[in-house]
Write a protein that holds these residues in place. Structure first.
Motif, PDB file in Angstrom:
ATOM      1  N   LEU A  85       6.297   3.580   6.569  1.00 19.28           N
ATOM      2  CA  LEU A  85       7.375   4.456   6.159  1.00 19.28           C
ATOM      3  C   LEU A  85       8.339   3.564   5.376  1.00 19.28           C
ATOM      4  CD1 LEU A  85       8.597   7.346   6.359  1.00 19.28           C
ATOM      5  CD2 LEU A  85       9.667   6.621   8.541  1.00 19.28           C
ATOM      6  N   LEU A  86       8.763   2.562   6.011  1.00 20.28           N
ATOM      7  CA  LEU A  86       9.729   1.505   5.292  1.00 20.28           C
ATOM      8  C   LEU A  86       9.092   1.193   3.754  1.00 20.28           C
ATOM      9  CD1 LEU A  86      10.961  -0.633   8.243  1.00 20.28           C
ATOM     10  CD2 LEU A  86      12.126   1.155   7.087  1.00 20.28           C
ATOM     11  N   GLY A  87       7.820   0.575   3.825  1.00 20.03           N
ATOM     12  CA  GLY A  87       7.209   0.317   2.445  1.00 20.03           C
ATOM     13  C   GLY A  87       7.412   1.249   1.344  1.00 20.03           C
ATOM     14  N   SER A  88       7.584   2.718   1.567  1.00 22.70           N
ATOM     15  CA  SER A  88       7.858   3.483   0.619  1.00 22.70           C
ATOM     16  C   SER A  88       8.921   3.428  -0.286  1.00 22.70           C
ATOM     17  CB  SER A  88       7.756   5.094   1.338  1.00 22.70           C
ATOM     18  OG  SER A  88       6.480   5.231   1.944  1.00 22.70           O
ATOM     19  N   PHE A  89      10.050   2.679   0.227  1.00 14.94           N
ATOM     20  CA  PHE A  89      11.078   2.609  -0.360  1.00 14.94           C
ATOM     21  C   PHE A  89      11.397   1.150  -0.892  1.00 14.94           C
ATOM     22  CE2 PHE A  89      11.702   5.371   3.291  1.00 14.94           C
ATOM     23  CZ  PHE A  89      12.016   6.535   2.531  1.00 14.94           C
ATOM     24  N   ARG A  90      10.571   0.137  -0.490  1.00 14.42           N
ATOM     25  CA  ARG A  90      10.758  -1.168  -0.949  1.00 14.42           C
ATOM     26  C   ARG A  90      10.576  -1.427  -2.570  1.00 14.42           C
ATOM     27  NH1 ARG A  90       8.239  -3.208   4.188  1.00 14.42           N
ATOM     28  NH2 ARG A  90       9.847  -4.304   5.207  1.00 14.42           N
ATOM     29  N   ALA A 132       7.443  -6.028  -2.162  1.00  8.61           N
ATOM     30  CA  ALA A 132       6.309  -5.484  -1.731  1.00  8.61           C
ATOM     31  C   ALA A 132       5.096  -6.570  -1.807  1.00  8.61           C
ATOM     32  CB  ALA A 132       6.128  -4.034  -2.173  1.00  8.61           C
ATOM     33  N   TRP A 133       4.947  -6.671  -3.187  1.00  5.49           N
ATOM     34  CA  TRP A 133       3.961  -7.775  -3.394  1.00  5.49           C
ATOM     35  C   TRP A 133       4.097  -9.052  -2.735  1.00  5.49           C
ATOM     36  CZ3 TRP A 133      -0.741  -6.911  -4.750  1.00  5.49           C
ATOM     37  CH2 TRP A 133      -1.215  -5.648  -5.645  1.00  5.49           C
ATOM     38  N   ASN A 134       5.159  -9.493  -2.950  1.00  6.69           N
ATOM     39  CA  ASN A 134       5.507 -10.944  -2.208  1.00  6.69           C
ATOM     40  C   ASN A 134       5.286 -10.737  -0.783  1.00  6.69           C
ATOM     41  OD1 ASN A 134       6.284 -12.336  -4.251  1.00  6.69           O
ATOM     42  ND2 ASN A 134       8.701 -11.885  -4.551  1.00  6.69           N
ATOM     43  N   GLN A 156       1.070  -1.144   0.083  1.00  6.63           N
ATOM     44  CA  GLN A 156       0.064  -0.086  -0.007  1.00  6.63           C
ATOM     45  C   GLN A 156       0.860   1.120   0.048  1.00  6.63           C
ATOM     46  OE1 GLN A 156      -3.350  -0.558  -0.292  1.00  6.63           O
ATOM     47  NE2 GLN A 156      -2.853  -2.737   0.062  1.00  6.63           N
ATOM     48  N   ALA A 157       1.947   1.442   0.877  1.00  2.00           N
ATOM     49  CA  ALA A 157       2.645   2.427   0.961  1.00  2.00           C
ATOM     50  C   ALA A 157       3.603   2.665  -0.278  1.00  2.00           C
ATOM     51  CB  ALA A 157       3.450   2.210   2.141  1.00  2.00           C
ATOM     52  N   PHE A 158       4.284   1.550  -0.767  1.00  3.50           N
ATOM     53  CA  PHE A 158       4.988   1.498  -2.023  1.00  3.50           C
ATOM     54  C   PHE A 158       4.227   2.154  -3.151  1.00  3.50           C
ATOM     55  CE2 PHE A 158       6.387  -0.246  -6.047  1.00  3.50           C
ATOM     56  CZ  PHE A 158       7.502   0.289  -5.956  1.00  3.50           C
ATOM     57  N   SER A 159       2.886   1.754  -3.168  1.00  2.00           N
ATOM     58  CA  SER A 159       2.081   2.212  -4.577  1.00  2.00           C
ATOM     59  C   SER A 159       1.751   3.484  -4.335  1.00  2.00           C
ATOM     60  CB  SER A 159       0.942   1.363  -4.579  1.00  2.00           C
ATOM     61  OG  SER A 159       1.274  -0.125  -4.838  1.00  2.00           O
ATOM     62  N   ILE A 160       1.475   4.143  -3.113  1.00  2.00           N
ATOM     63  CA  ILE A 160       0.988   5.532  -3.059  1.00  2.00           C
ATOM     64  C   ILE A 160       2.497   6.316  -3.195  1.00  2.00           C
ATOM     65  CG2 ILE A 160       0.781   7.515  -1.285  1.00  2.00           C
ATOM     66  CD1 ILE A 160      -0.742   5.395   0.446  1.00  2.00           C
ATOM     67  N   ALA A 161       3.749   6.048  -2.574  1.00  4.17           N
ATOM     68  CA  ALA A 161       4.884   6.745  -2.985  1.00  4.17           C
ATOM     69  C   ALA A 161       5.276   6.674  -4.368  1.00  4.17           C
ATOM     70  CB  ALA A 161       5.960   6.368  -2.183  1.00  4.17           C
TER      71      ALA A 161
END
Length: 487
Positions: free
Chosen positions: A406-411, A416-418, A161-166
């Motif tokens: 916060l960390l997910g924004s950088f993965r 992230a999907w896995n 979720q965070a990665f996709s937003i970022a």
């Protein structure tokens, strides 16, 4: 090595047996309940707006919005694009089939969550952990579900979720991921620390508006490409069964990706929506079960479908074979994800796609994060029964979830999907086994509702009528309902 191990675990969890179990359960409930997700669609929609909240629970619509907030997320935009990329256009058909039978599964699990809900600190809580313990009597299995759900909702789930937003914000406006991550965390804490009522209020306001705007935009794209629509549907149906020569060798991938992404997006069979369903104030469990069954339609048949059709009708996608070779490359160099949808909208509204998808992605993913917080809170409340320690653990969990955002924004997207699929797969397996064991109870509860409707009554649930003797919350609800009728 870590990424490889995670990918291996995901493949094992999301193997053919899970796909078969979800579909078979859906078919079983559809037959035994006489296809309620088809014959009672109007009633499903009506039940969404009936009833009000109480001190203990939110309204049926707010519970629906919380569950829909969890269902509508990046899976509706990035997930659909991924399904088309790895499964081809035919994956759309299997998403539809999964949604139709999955609606019956959602009805069953959400009804069970209502049956065995509890009042925790003056608010309703429930879900798979609660109905596994009380309905089956296997506390170890209930704890396993709760622990897996907390892990998924607080640690692995927020990543995608965070990665996709970022990512979408970066593409649209060039804002650094860490800035987006910090902003989302601050807004997330401002809502979540306000408790269940605030989460329900925000979800009830944001989700319907954003979903309607997104669907409207998609309909405009389809209308402006009307001449290509018949051929697009023909391609979907032909590809779904391997009849299209280009995709003939990837039938297994077509089905797997369609079902996997539909389950991830709609959450039917995972037990997630059941936790939101348990928070509602209703007079009969099947009322909220029917309402939540409709949320699967809104998620997959409406929002996911709009995404997929926009991508396909504008040829804004690539397709990759399971062996890594390219079958179709309409948008060279573009990776599967929000970029497909952004490109599709840009073909009709040049320069608008990136910004529109970024806004949609933000609201869809943000409401999913709010639902994650509620689900994690519900399962922490189940595991930690001491009020003082529960409050401490819940605060810790909220900040762990904020850290994951916060960390997910950088993965990277793959990692992230896995991670998201890993967490979801763990607790989905536990819930599916529980649904098999409690299928008879779910059917009796639904038939009790149908019986009362045929008698011309507004159904009021009495657990004793269906052979359930350990649902004390319903005695209080029945008393309140009868008192309201007298007044």
């Amino acid at each position: 090595m870590f990424d490889t191990q995670i990918e291996w675990l995901v493949e094992k969890l999301w193997s053919t047996p899970m796909v078969a179990l979800v579909l078979l359960l859906g078919v079983y409930f559809t037959i035994r309940m006489a296809a309620p997700q088809i014959l009672r669609v109007g009633e499903m929609a009506r039940l969404l707006i009936g009833g009000t909240g109480s001190k203990q629970g939110v309204s049926s619509f707010q519970a629906f919005a919380m569950a829909l907030g969890g269902r509508i997320g990046v899976g509706n935009i990035a997930g659909v694009a991924t399904a088309i990329h790895f499964g081809g256009p035919g994956a759309m058909f299997w998403m539809w089939m999964t949604a139709i039978v999955g609606s019956a599964v959602a009805l069953a699990e959400c009804s069970l969550a209502q049956v065995w809900k509890e009042e925790v600190h003056g608010e309703y809580r429930g879900g798979p952990a609660y109905y596994i313990e009380k309905g089956i009597g296997w506390k170890w299995m209930a704890i396993a579900y709760a622990a897996a759900a907390v892990f998924a909702c607080a640690v692995t789930g927020p990543s995608i979720q965070a990665f996709s937003i970022a990512e979408s914000v970066d593409v649209a406006w060039g804002i650094e991921p860490w800035i987006t991550g910090v902003f989302v965390v601050i807004l997330f804490l401002a809502v979540v620390l306000g408790g269940l009522k605030r989460i329900g209020l925000v979800a009830g306001l944001v989700v319907p508006v954003m979903a309607a705007a997104y669907i409207l935009a998609g309909l405009v794209v389809l209308a402006l490409n009307a001449d290509a629509v018949p051929g697009m549907f023909g391609l979907i149906f032909a590809s779904a069964f391997g009849a299209e020569s280009m995709f003939g060798g990837m039938l297994g991938a077509v089905i797997m990706w369609g079902v996997r992404r539909a389950i991830y997006s709609s959450e039917a069979g995972t037990g997630s929506g059941a936790q939101a369903a348990a928070a509602a104030e209703v007079s009969h469990p099947a009322k909220q079960g029917l309402a939540q069954g409709f949320s699967v339609y809104v998620d997959t048949l409406f929002v996911c479908t709009i995404t997929g059709l926009m991508i396909l009708v504008t040829n804004s996608y690539n397709v990759e074979n399971p062996d890594g070779t390219t079958i179709i490359e309409y948008v060279p160099g573009l990776s599967a994800g929000p970029a497909y949808t952004q490109t599709a909208i840009d073909t009709v509204f040049p320069g608008v796609g990136s910004s529109f998808v970024a806004v949609a992605m933000f609201f869809f993913a943000f409401t999913t994060l709010l639902s994650f917080a509620f689900y994690a809170d519900t399962n922490v409340a189940y595991i930690v029964r001491n009020p003082r320690w529960e409050r401490i653990c819940n605060r810790v969990m909220v900040f762990v979830l904020a850290g994951s955002i916060l960390l997910g924004s950088f993965r990277s997207s793959d990692v992230a999907w896995n991670l998201a699929d890993l967490g979801l797969g763990l607790y989905t397996w536990i819930n599916l086994i529980a649904l098999v064991l409690l299928s008879g109870t779910a059917i009796r509860v639904y038939r009790d509702y149908v019986r009362q409707r045929r008698e011309g009554r507004d159904p009021v649930f009495d657990p004793e009528d269906v052979g359930i003797h350990n649902a004390p919350v319903w005695a209080k609800i029945r008393e309140r309902t009868e008192s309201d009728r007298v007044r």
